[in-house]
Design an enzyme around this catalytic site. Structure first.
Site, PDB file in Angstrom:
ATOM      1  N   ASP A  72       0.842  -1.193   0.000  1.00 36.49           N
ATOM      2  CA  ASP A  72       0.000   0.000   0.000  1.00 36.49           C
ATOM      3  C   ASP A  72       0.882   1.250   0.000  1.00 36.49           C
ATOM      4  OD1 ASP A  72      -2.144   1.670   0.096  1.00 36.49           O
ATOM      5  OD2 ASP A  72      -3.066   0.778   1.858  1.00 36.49           O
ATOM      6  N   GLU A 124     -10.293   7.251   4.356  1.00 35.69           N
ATOM      7  CA  GLU A 124      -9.268   6.597   5.182  1.00 35.69           C
ATOM      8  C   GLU A 124      -9.329   7.104   6.620  1.00 35.69           C
ATOM      9  OE1 GLU A 124      -5.531   5.690   3.238  1.00 35.69           O
ATOM     10  OE2 GLU A 124      -6.339   6.263   1.307  1.00 35.69           O
TER      11      GLU A 124
HETATM   12  C1  BGC Z   1      -5.071   3.179   0.384  1.00 34.96           C
HETATM   13  C2  BGC Z   1      -5.445   2.206  -0.688  1.00 34.96           C
HETATM   14  C3  BGC Z   1      -5.380   2.881  -2.029  1.00 34.96           C
HETATM   15  C4  BGC Z   1      -4.013   3.484  -2.253  1.00 34.96           C
HETATM   16  C5  BGC Z   1      -3.877   4.210  -3.569  1.00 34.96           C
HETATM   17  C6  BGC Z   1      -3.765   3.848   0.077  1.00 34.96           C
HETATM   18  O1  BGC Z   1      -3.483   4.817   1.027  1.00 34.96           O
HETATM   19  O2  BGC Z   1      -5.001   2.523   1.625  1.00 34.96           O
HETATM   20  O3  BGC Z   1      -6.717   1.691  -0.437  1.00 34.96           O
HETATM   21  O4  BGC Z   1      -5.694   1.966  -3.031  1.00 34.96           O
HETATM   22  O5  BGC Z   1      -3.729   4.386  -1.214  1.00 34.96           O
HETATM   23  O6  BGC Z   1      -4.620   5.350  -3.597  1.00 34.96           O
HETATM   24  C1  BGC Z   2      -3.440   9.898  -1.967  1.00 38.17           C
HETATM   25  C2  BGC Z   2      -4.288   8.703  -1.637  1.00 38.17           C
HETATM   26  C3  BGC Z   2      -3.555   7.849  -0.686  1.00 38.17           C
HETATM   27  C4  BGC Z   2      -3.108   8.661   0.526  1.00 38.17           C
HETATM   28  C5  BGC Z   2      -2.315   7.843   1.488  1.00 38.17           C
HETATM   29  C6  BGC Z   2      -3.065  10.625  -0.705  1.00 38.17           C
HETATM   30  O1  BGC Z   2      -2.261  11.719  -0.974  1.00 38.17           O
HETATM   31  O2  BGC Z   2      -4.132  10.750  -2.802  1.00 38.17           O
HETATM   32  O3  BGC Z   2      -4.608   7.968  -2.782  1.00 38.17           O
HETATM   33  O4  BGC Z   2      -4.371   6.805  -0.313  1.00 38.17           O
HETATM   34  O5  BGC Z   2      -2.380   9.790   0.144  1.00 38.17           O
HETATM   35  O6  BGC Z   2      -1.970   8.578   2.625  1.00 38.17           O
END
Ligand code: BGC
Ligand code: BGC
Length: 584
Positions: free
Chosen positions: A305, A501
């Site tokens: 991830d 998130e």
């Molecule tokens: C998230 C994932 C996501 C990835 C890409 C991560 O922070 O936990 O679910 O697919 O970012 O955006």
């Molecule tokens: C991104 C997300 C990702 C996240 C993780 C963001 O800046 O746009 O896709 O999941 O960072 O912390």
């Protein structure tokens, strides 16, 4: 020129053409779709240099790419758009152009290996304006309709393919047990069987189209069972936290959706940020290699991830070694591909990582690329852009909305409402807000506020269902004009502002003071009160709901507000059932 010499010239020309056709070397096996995938992989792997192999392991944010030429120089395996990482201007045409440009660079590399471009199309291709925006998974779970979810997967794949994107970071198969978690709406609820059924259907739908889209089953493993206040991220409370389930529970509650997805042809699985027994999943040889790859026979690749691997150890060299040896095949770095490349070279030189492990990771990534037809697809195969958000697709989204609505309370048969009620009052923070209706992962990572999306708000849907425009009075705060008699019906559309998130972790998910005041005022001005809750999770409404006549859960329905009024005014029966517990 007489006829004789013309005939001679013609014969010579035909002969030359025949010679040139016969001597032209056939494409190498890996470029030839008639060969079995295993043969193509072996052939390609045999042609790759160590540098080219290392490059395949790197997944880089498109905003982290220093120069487009680095796609060639480092032989990058994948690029991604994180939530809200868009082209400028943010239009479907610009998306298509941007991704094709990246792809063209990859195709100009020595072996012409295409990149995987990944995106979170978690409720439709919702980073792209104009795409069809479906309810988030928690709402789809309330429909319990796997055929519908399969169709949604297929539509999402078509809309993605129209922009040249073939890799979706979906479906989430987390089995969620804590309504305080900011990611509960991304799940299909708390029941393993339901999660398994619907996520498999979604994956099948995604992978059913031609060209097909690679789904990503995430977040491995047990991410729905983290402990409150255990997050390693100081901004979050539970997301990225510690998993409390024991191995028996991990296997019986959380593993089944993966087993089913692997059976259905999953070739991409994402590892979570969570910890188990004080070890990151991304560092767990046991769960990644022994269980997933050896025991379950998974032959696709494991992707880490966002930045998940750098968090393992203070030292990024160490964490790279640990993660790759544990079984991570592709690293969502997502930025520093140069250091990653150096570290990989160093680790291979020193023997900290074996060539065998490198080859295994690369062949898994190539397998996914071959399986979805990435090597064989041509720009001309892209579906036309006008299918994005087409009327036909929106009708499926509307069907999903209508089937997702759950009646939480209906006293004295308030529902369905009559379209001929003489006066309807509408209030609440979400009555006229498409951004709020759609939730997180919509245009921006954390969602958007207001009506810039194409669609129908719940207020507009109510207006279009009643006979006369002036039957409906709207006030966000519930400040209605003074009247002598009570209105027939009051409808308060309330709930949560968007989040994604850990930013959505919330110790006490309930209604806001502003919405509670709007509800009270609407209550006071109407004979019957219906409260529509737009939220990513169950909200605690028990202290307030006693004097509301009816309450319905609309989840995060997306842009098709007419799906709500389809059931609210009785054109279709209410059929949604709760996918998570919601005490009232
Ligand atoms: C998230 C994932 C996501 C990835 C890409 C991560 O922070 O936990 O679910 O697919 O970012 O955006
Ligand atoms: C991104 C997300 C990702 C996240 C993780 C963001 O800046 O746009 O896709 O999941 O960072 O912390």
């Amino acid at each position: 020129m007489n006829t004789k010499s013309a005939v001679i010239i013609l014969i010579i020309a035909v002969a030359l053409l025949a010679i040139s056709l016969l001597t032209k070397s056939p494409p190498p096996p890996y470029q030839d779709a008639r060969h079995f995938v295993d043969i193509r992989i072996e052939d390609l792997l045999g042609r790759m240099t160590r540098e080219e192999k290392i490059g395949q392991l790197a997944l880089v944010s498109k905003d982290g790419l220093e120069k487009k030429k680095d796609i060639i120089k480092y032989g990058l395996g994948g690029l991604l758009s994180g939530g809200g990482a868009k082209p400028d201007p943010n239009t479907p045409t610009a998306w298509r152009k941007m991704v094709q440009q990246f792809q063209n660079y990859a195709r100009r590399s020595r072996l012409s290996i295409p990149i995987l471009y990944g995106i979170d199309a978690v409720h439709g291709h919702a980073n792209v304006p104009g795409a069809t925006i479906f309810p988030h998974n928690i709402g789809l779970a309330a429909t319990r309709d796997s055929d519908l979810v399969r169709r949604i997967g297929a539509i999402t794949a078509q809309e993605m393919a129209a922009t040249g994107i073939y890799w979706n970071f979906a479906p989430s198969v987390d089995v969620a047990h804590d309504q305080r978690w900011g990611r509960i709406y991304e799940t299909f609820g708390s029941d393993t069987e339901l999660v398994t059924d619907l996520s498999t259907a979604y994956l099948e739908g995604l992978q059913s189209t031609s060209p097909s889209v690679l789904g990503t089953v995430k977040h491995y493993l047990g991410t729905g069972d983290m402990l409150w206040n255990s997050s390693q991220n100081s901004d979050f409370s539970i997301d990225q936290g510690m998993i409390v389930a024991n191995e028996t529970t991990l296997r019986s509650v959380h593993l089944p959706p993966y087993i089913s997805a692997i059976d259905a042809g999953a070739k991409s699985i994402m590892v979570s940020h969570a910890q188990w027994h004080n070890t990151e999943f991304a560092a767990s040889h046991y769960w990644l290699t022994e269980v997933l790859k050896n025991e379950l026979g998974y032959d696709g690749f494991v992707v880490s991830d966002w930045g998940g691997v750098n968090e393992l150890e203070m030292n990024t060299y160490e964490s790279t070694v640990i993660a790759i040896n544990a079984g991570i095949d592709m690293m969502m770095l997502p930025f520093d591909y140069k250091t990653f490349t150096l570290h990989m070279q160093q680790a291979l030189d020193s023997g900290d990582i074996s060539e065998e492990r490198l080859n295994d990771a690369v062949q898994r990534i190539l397998r996914a690329k071959f399986t979805i037809g990435l090597f064989d697809s041509k720009a001309r195969d892209l579906p036309p852009l006008h299918i994005l958000g087409s009327g036909e697709h929106r009708l499926i989204a509307r069907e999903a909305v209508r089937k997702s609505v759950v009646v939480l309370k209906d006293e004295s048969q308030t529902l369905p409402l009559s379209k001929s009620a003489s006066q309807i009052l509408v209030s609440g923070s979400i009555a006229d807000n498409l951004g709020y209706q759609s939730g997180g992962w919509t245009i921006e990572w954390q969602g958007v506020d207001g009506n810039s999306l194409a669609g129908t708000t719940i207020l507009q849907a109510i207006r279009s269902n009643v006979a006369e425009e002036n039957q409906v009075e709207y006030s966000l705060d519930g400040n209605f004009a003074d009247r002598e008699t009570l209105a027939d019906i009051g409808i308060a559309v309330v709930g949560e502002a968007p989040y994604a998130e850990g930013w959505g972790d919330n110790a006490y998910p309930s209604l806001t003071p502003g919405d509670l005041v709007a509800i009270e005022k609407t209550r006071a001005a109407s004979k019957k009160l219906v409260v529509i809750i737009v939220s990513g999770r169950p909200l605690d409404i028990t202290p307030y709901a006693h004097n509301w006549d009816a309450v319905i859960a609309a989840w995060l329905p997306g842009t098709e507000g007419l799906g709500i009024t389809d059931v609210l005014f009785g054109d279709y029966p209410f059929s949604g059932t709760l996918p998570v517990e919601w005490p009232i």
